[in-house]
Design an enzyme around this catalytic site. Structure first.
Site, short mmCIF file in Angstrom:
data_model
loop_
_atom_site.label_atom_id
_atom_site.label_comp_id
_atom_site.label_asym_id
_atom_site.label_seq_id
_atom_site.Cartn_x
_atom_site.Cartn_y
_atom_site.Cartn_z
N LEU A 334 79.94 79.60 90.21
CA LEU A 334 78.77 80.11 89.65
C LEU A 334 77.95 78.84 90.20
CD1 LEU A 334 81.64 80.71 87.45
CD2 LEU A 334 79.52 82.90 86.90
N ASP A 335 77.06 79.76 89.60
CA ASP A 335 75.62 78.26 89.85
C ASP A 335 75.81 78.46 89.02
OD1 ASP A 335 73.24 77.61 91.18
OD2 ASP A 335 72.10 78.99 90.22
N LYS A 336 75.08 77.02 88.78
CA LYS A 336 74.59 76.37 87.42
C LYS A 336 73.54 76.73 86.74
CE LYS A 336 73.36 72.34 85.93
NZ LYS A 336 72.07 72.97 85.15
#
Length: 641
Positions: A334-336
């Site tokens: 996941l990207d933040k």
């Protein structure tokens, strides 16, 4: 001047008008209910033939059975012929041969029952398959037909597809929104369920974006059209769902190839059986009941049901292959920013070591205004409250580092330590200590350098999404082994977020190519990897993953094109749902395939043991097809992950 037609002439136009109307009506009824009427007609003829036989009229009984065979079998034979022209030998050919053979050897009852049962099976199959496409049909019903636009100061109603970009669309309470665009005036509660799957209306006001196909439940809006006709989000969703329901999974393609060789093989076995036993009826029975009808339909019906369910919940799965891969996901990356966080960061603190706060913020905002990065917006908004932002020139993006530009002849740099190091600008000890403190608190401190010196830092924080706090637990419950966070942010901020969310691992200060490399490493470990991002900055990583998932991407072309799955609502809780649905679909397909193979095996044993006859074998065969469809339809009621 006027001539009156004769009685004979006057009769000509009257009768055909009524007759044409009745014929058109009959044609419509036939198109809508042809399978049902053929099945009922065939069944009625069989019943009459049976009664004739009981009354001692064998010729009449045989004639009625032949008529029943012709009625129920002519379409089957036509379909078989069309398939044979393309060198495809399918179940239609086998049923046609069985009915023809039974008729030739005088087994009129068997021929009639086989074609009747096959016709009944086709009708019930069409009905149940139609139900699995109900979600797509409901979406189509939501398509807006008309739009009210303001042209030359006047409100006019036009077909939705004729609205031009830039026109002002007026939307009252109860209206379907016909375009994608931005609200310029008014406030309203908009039901976005058709696009995002959200159950509650969303409040819209000037500056907000609205989507075609959504409903204005209360209030009034004036919207500047940006996307119209086939370019709207709604139209693209419809296209994606239709394509997804036609796209084949890997297992489906394998089964179809198997059936292509299996069916001629069964025909050869049937011929061999006749040559050995001289029992024509046994050979014909073997020919029909060994057809892989349930096996061929086992996968597509499950995919149609699952993608329809997903579309109804605001999740677009771009086809059977992606659905199948999603069911095997073992690692989620996941990207933040904008994914685990809300994507609406705010300026929490401003620290100045040189010059004035106003001058520093205005010059930094001049450069950031040209950037599309999520951290740019809060800085620009803060500067706008202080005064007019000056123009910037020579704007340049440094991926993973920051941005630079020229304002009033001075070079302005806004970014992280790496950007300053690349420009050989020293970071004093007191500045480094300040940055460390901010980062430990979970805030991103953006440095601002004017000329060759650091003037200050802007601390920005982005709130973690509420639904992200139990995301890892829900993903693990759905069968995911590893949950990884990748971010271009610094290590301290990344550690604070990762610890709060319970991530298995995280990587900080990752450039776009670094995200791609991280995904490749996970794939080399034998894991099926999903990448979740915003569909724009993370496009390379989305493409590199086994399954690319874009969230909150309604209206984003890059997300639609790059991602395999699009979560139209800006909610992370759709992620466990999508993975859970995919897993259930794989189980459903496995159940269907196993059941179909067992049925064929049992029937073959029954035929060879002379326990199954042609009619009963066909009945069991059709029942197995329907049971496979009904099992697949359970996916339509799947709700959570």
């Amino acid at each position: 001047m006027f001539s009156f037609p004769s009685q004979r002439e006057s009769a000509v136009p009257v009768a055909p008008v009524g007759g044409l109307f009745r014929l058109e009506r009959l044609r419509e009824l036939w198109v809508a209910y042809d399978k049902l009427m053929i099945t009922l007609g065939s069944g009625l003829l069989i019943l009459l033939g049976y009664l004739a036989g009981r009354l001692g009229w064998p010729a009449a009984a045989n004639g009625l059975m032949v008529l029943a065979t012709l009625l129920a079998g002519y379409r089957v034979a036509a379909s078989a012929w069309q398939a044979l022209r393309f060198r495809v030998v399918g179940i239609n050919a086998l049923v046609t041969l069985a009915a023809l053979g039974a008729t030739i050897i005088g087994e009129y009852w068997e021929a009639a029952v086989v074609t009747f049962l096959f016709s009944l099976g086709n009708y019930l199959e069409a009905r149940t398959m139609d139900k699995t496409r109900a979600a797509l049909r409901k979406l189509m019903e939501l398509a807006p037909r008309v739009a009210r636009v303001r042209r030359e100061g006047t409100e006019v109603e036009v077909p939705a597809e004729e609205v031009e970009p830039g026109e002002l669309v007026l939307i009252r309470a109860g209206d379907k929104i016909p375009v994608d665009g931005r609200v310029v005036r008014g406030r309203a509660a908009v039901n976005q369920a058709a696009i995002t799957g959200e159950s509650l209306p969303v409040q819209k006001e000037p500056g907000d974006y609205v989507f075609s196909g959504t409903m204005n439940e209360s209030g009034y809006l004036e919207v500047e059209a940006e996307r119209t006709g086939e370019e709207t989000t709604f139209a693209r969703i419809m296209q994606l769902v239709e394509e997804a329901q036609e796209e084949k999974a890997r297992i489906q393609r394998w089964l179809e190839n198997f059936a292509r060789y299996y069916t001629p093989g069964i025909m050869a076995v049937s011929v061999l059986t006749y040559l050995v036993t001289r029992d024509a009826l046994l050979a014909l029975t073997l020919l029909v009941i060994a057809c892989p009808g349930a096996l061929v339909i086992a996968t597509p019906v499950s995919i149609v049901a699952a993608t329809g369910n997903a579309a109804r919940h605001g999740v677009l799965i771009k086809g059977g292959e992606h659905l199948e891969k999603a069911g095997r996901i073992r690692a989620v990356v996941l990207d933040k920013t904008g994914t685990l966080t809300r994507g609406r960061p705010l300026v929490k603190k401003v620290r100045v070591w040189r010059g004035s706060e106003k001058e520093m913020l205005l010059k930094a905002a001049a450069v950031e205004k040209l950037s599309g990065h999520p951290l740019a917006k809060p800085l620009v908004e803060r500067a706008e409250s202080l005064g007019e932002i000056p123009p910037a020139e020579n704007f340049q993006v440094h991926p993973g580092c920051g941005v630079t530009g020229t304002v009033d002849g001075e070079i302005i740099r806004v970014g992280n330590r790496r950007l300053m190091q690349e420009a050989s600008i020293p970071v004093p000890v007191d500045v480094e200590n300040y940055l460390a403190g901010e980062e430990s608190a979970g805030r991103t401190a953006v440095l601002v350098a004017i000329g060759e010196e650091i003037w200050g830092a802007v601390s920005i924080a982005d709130e973690i999404r509420d639904e992200a706090k139990d995301l890892v637990a829900r993903l693990k419950a759905a069968g995911v082994r590893r949950v990884v966070m990748l971010t271009g942010d610094n290590r301290r901020v990344a550690r604070a977020v990762a610890c709060e969310l319970g991530m298995d691992e995280y990587q900080a200060e990752v450039l776009p190519e670094g995200k791609v490399e991280a995904i490749r490493r996970l794939k080399q470990e034998g894991l099926v990897v999903a990448m979740v991002g915003d569909g724009i900055n993370d496009a390379p990583a989305l493409a590199a993953a086994d399954v690319g998932i874009a969230m909150g991407a309604a209206g984003t072309d890059v997300a639609m094109e790059t991602a395999d799955i699009v979560l139209m609502s800006d909610r992370l809780d759709k992620l466990p749902y999508a993975i859970g649905l995919s897993r259930q679909t794989l189980k459903n397909i496995q159940q269907n395939v196993t059941f179909a193979i067992l049925v064929v095996a049992v029937l073959l044993l029954g035929v060879m043991g002379q326990k199954v006859v042609l009619a009963s074998g066909m009945l069991i065969h059709e029942a197995s097809v329907l049971l496979v469809i009904l099992n697949a339809m359970r996916l339509m009621s799947y709700r959570n992950g």
